[in-house]
Design an enzyme around this catalytic site. Structure first.
Site, PDB file in Angstrom:
ATOM      1  N   ARG A 115      12.160  11.011  -0.715  1.00 36.52           N
ATOM      2  CA  ARG A 115      11.127   9.963  -0.794  1.00 36.52           C
ATOM      3  C   ARG A 115      10.123  10.123   0.349  1.00 36.52           C
ATOM      4  O   ARG A 115       8.935   9.883   0.178  1.00 36.52           O
ATOM      5  CB  ARG A 115      11.781   8.585  -0.771  1.00 36.52           C
ATOM      6  CG  ARG A 115      10.806   7.459  -1.061  1.00 36.52           C
ATOM      7  CD  ARG A 115      11.490   6.140  -1.276  1.00 36.52           C
ATOM      8  NE  ARG A 115      12.144   5.655  -0.064  1.00 36.52           N
ATOM      9  CZ  ARG A 115      12.846   4.533   0.006  1.00 36.52           C
ATOM     10  NH1 ARG A 115      12.994   3.789  -1.074  1.00 36.52           N
ATOM     11  NH2 ARG A 115      13.409   4.141   1.139  1.00 36.52           N
ATOM     12  N   LYS A 217       6.591   4.326   1.182  1.00 37.95           N
ATOM     13  CA  LYS A 217       7.035   3.484   2.305  1.00 37.95           C
ATOM     14  C   LYS A 217       6.070   3.677   3.479  1.00 37.95           C
ATOM     15  O   LYS A 217       6.440   4.165   4.569  1.00 37.95           O
ATOM     16  CB  LYS A 217       8.492   3.837   2.670  1.00 37.95           C
ATOM     17  CG  LYS A 217       9.278   2.590   3.044  1.00 37.95           C
ATOM     18  CD  LYS A 217      10.753   2.823   2.982  1.00 37.95           C
ATOM     19  CE  LYS A 217      11.544   1.725   3.647  1.00 37.95           C
ATOM     20  NZ  LYS A 217      11.330   0.387   3.145  1.00 37.95           N
ATOM     21  N   GLU A 253       7.957  -7.340  -6.388  1.00 41.88           N
ATOM     22  CA  GLU A 253       9.132  -7.292  -5.509  1.00 41.88           C
ATOM     23  C   GLU A 253       8.990  -8.336  -4.421  1.00 41.88           C
ATOM     24  O   GLU A 253       7.933  -8.955  -4.282  1.00 41.88           O
ATOM     25  CB  GLU A 253       9.310  -5.897  -4.922  1.00 41.88           C
ATOM     26  CG  GLU A 253       8.152  -5.409  -4.082  1.00 41.88           C
ATOM     27  CD  GLU A 253       8.307  -3.940  -3.684  1.00 41.88           C
ATOM     28  OE1 GLU A 253       9.428  -3.441  -3.607  1.00 41.88           O
ATOM     29  OE2 GLU A 253       7.286  -3.300  -3.432  1.00 41.88           O
TER      30      GLU A 253
HETATM   31  C1  COI Z   1      14.717  -1.232   4.282  1.00 39.80           C
HETATM   32  O1  COI Z   1      15.415  -1.922   3.539  1.00 39.80           O
HETATM   33  O2  COI Z   1      15.039  -0.091   4.616  1.00 39.80           O
HETATM   34  C2  COI Z   1      13.456  -1.721   4.804  1.00 39.80           C
HETATM   35  O3  COI Z   1      12.536  -0.978   4.829  1.00 39.80           O
HETATM   36  C3  COI Z   1      13.415  -3.077   5.332  1.00 39.80           C
HETATM   37  C4  COI Z   1      12.612  -3.191   6.589  1.00 39.80           C
HETATM   38  C5  COI Z   1      11.154  -3.183   6.349  1.00 39.80           C
HETATM   39  C6  COI Z   1      13.017  -4.404   7.374  1.00 39.80           C
END
Ligand code: COI
Length: 369
Positions: A115, A217, A253
């Site tokens: 990812r 992400k 989400e």
């Molecule tokens: C994750 O669940 O890995 C996240 O990215 C959560 C984080 C932004 C607190």
């Protein structure tokens, strides 16, 4: 990120610790004052400074090399770095668990590595290879072994971070990149702990739009949710739930987790496009399918919420979190929660694999010690 804090101790960025064996050895080499007691009973999702982090750089040739562990500490960045000015950065989140026998397991780290590569391409960044990513994660966890909570007390959250570290004024990709891996022991993400959460549908601030970066992400996806999250929390809700930016009708989400609804034993989850393709989401879909549930990836609308029997959220940080209610424009819809629910069954199936309580027939866990 830059070393601006006056009392922060600057640490040398690297020293030579190239192998997994040596990473493991570092764990036992620590001096006595570092072996203080850790309060495993009260872990939340908050920062704890651990011992080591991993740093690997990539210069103009586009190749990452010479990754090394260093003491956990501040890093130095140009004020003109691509990440600070233009948000050229992505991160990952995965966990290491301790089994009842004491061994340490990663959960599907290859999924995160892949990812990150997809995200890096979208953000015009070079990325570490899958092998480099896995090696970095393993070294970092082993060097911080003492921070992996005992079985059943939490997990070690692993945060790989890829950023444009080089300086640029022109709106162009940075000339240099840095890949970091840090770890933090964590417990429950929500203050509710294992209890069900209550969500508020945010109908003014969308999280993402088609063609944007909602499905990677990217660091830039997270600060924009603060306002919606703050609004929801100030009204007593656990988190905000986002809907699509065009029709304002389809569920996407929550701030850091994917959404599932259950109706008459059929499990549905919003289609990919603007949502983050979560590793936990994917695992839950596969587990549910294997258990015998019908699983549909489709557009899930606000109307579906009125009919749903159960709702739950999934994510690395939140694991599987049952949802007790969702409020939309003043209407509160309530859902089944408790021991006899689909979400509880899936939570147990997932965490039993992650923590080594049952045999991992899917090859999802990677034992590293
Ligand atoms: C994750 O669940 O890995 C996240 O990215 C959560 C984080 C932004 C607190």
């Amino acid at each position: 990120m830059a070393s601006s804090s006056s009392n922060a101790t600057q640490v040398p960025l690297s020293f030579s610790v190239p192998s997994l064996k040596e990473a493991s050895r570092l764990d036992s080499d620590r001096n006595d004052e570092e072996k203080e007691e850790i309060d495993w009973e009260n872990l939340g999702f908050t920062l704890t400074k651990t011992d080591y982090m991993y740093v690997m750089k990539c210069s103009r040739d586009g190749n990452f090399k010479d990754g090394k562990l260093s003491r956990h500490g501040n890093i130095e960045l140009s004020p003109h770095s691509g990440v600070l000015n233009y948000g050229q950065g992505i991160f990952e989140g995965l966990k290491a668990y301790r089994s009842a026998k004491g061994s340490i397991h990663l959960f599907r780290p290859e999924e995160n590595a892949k990812r990150m590569q997809i995200g890096a391409e979208r953000m015009c960044m070079p990325a570490p290879s899958v092998d480099q990513f896995l090696d970095a994660v393993k070294q970092t966890v082993l060097a911080n072994k003492r921070w992996v909570p005992p079985h059943g007390k939490g997990s070690l959250y692993i945060r790989p971070l890829l950023m444009g570290s080089g300086a640029t004024l022109a709106l162009t990709p940075a000339p240099e990149y840095m890949f970091l891996v840090c770890v933090v022991p964590v417990g429950h993400f929500f203050k509710e702990g294992m209890e069900p959460i209550n969500l508020l549908i945010e109908d003014e601030i969308p999280r993402a739009s088609l063609g944007g970066i909602g499905d990677v992400k990217a660091i830039g996806n997270y600060a924009p949710v603060f306002m919606a999250q703050k609004r929801a929390k100030s009204k007593g809700f656990s988190d905000a739930l986002y809907i699509d930016s065009v029709n304002k009708r389809y569920l996407e989400e929550a701030s850091v987790s994917n959404l599932f609804i259950v109706k008459d034993g059929v499990i549905s989850t919003p289609t990919k496009g603007t949502i983050l393709p979560g590793v936990t989401r994917k695992s839950i879909m596969e587990l549910a399918h294997n258990i015998g549930y019908q699983v549909c990836e489709r557009l899930v609308s606000i109307d579906d919420l009125r009919e749903a029997d159960e709702v739950f959220c999934t994510g690395t940080a939140v694991v599987v979190s049952p949802v007790s209610s969702i409020t939309y424009q003043g209407h509160r819809y309530s859902y089944r929660t408790g021991e006899e629910t689909v979400s509880k069954k899936l939570y147990t199936a997932l965490t039993s694999i992650q923590t080594g309580l049952v045999e991992d027939n899917n090859g999802w866990t990677v034992k590293i010690d």
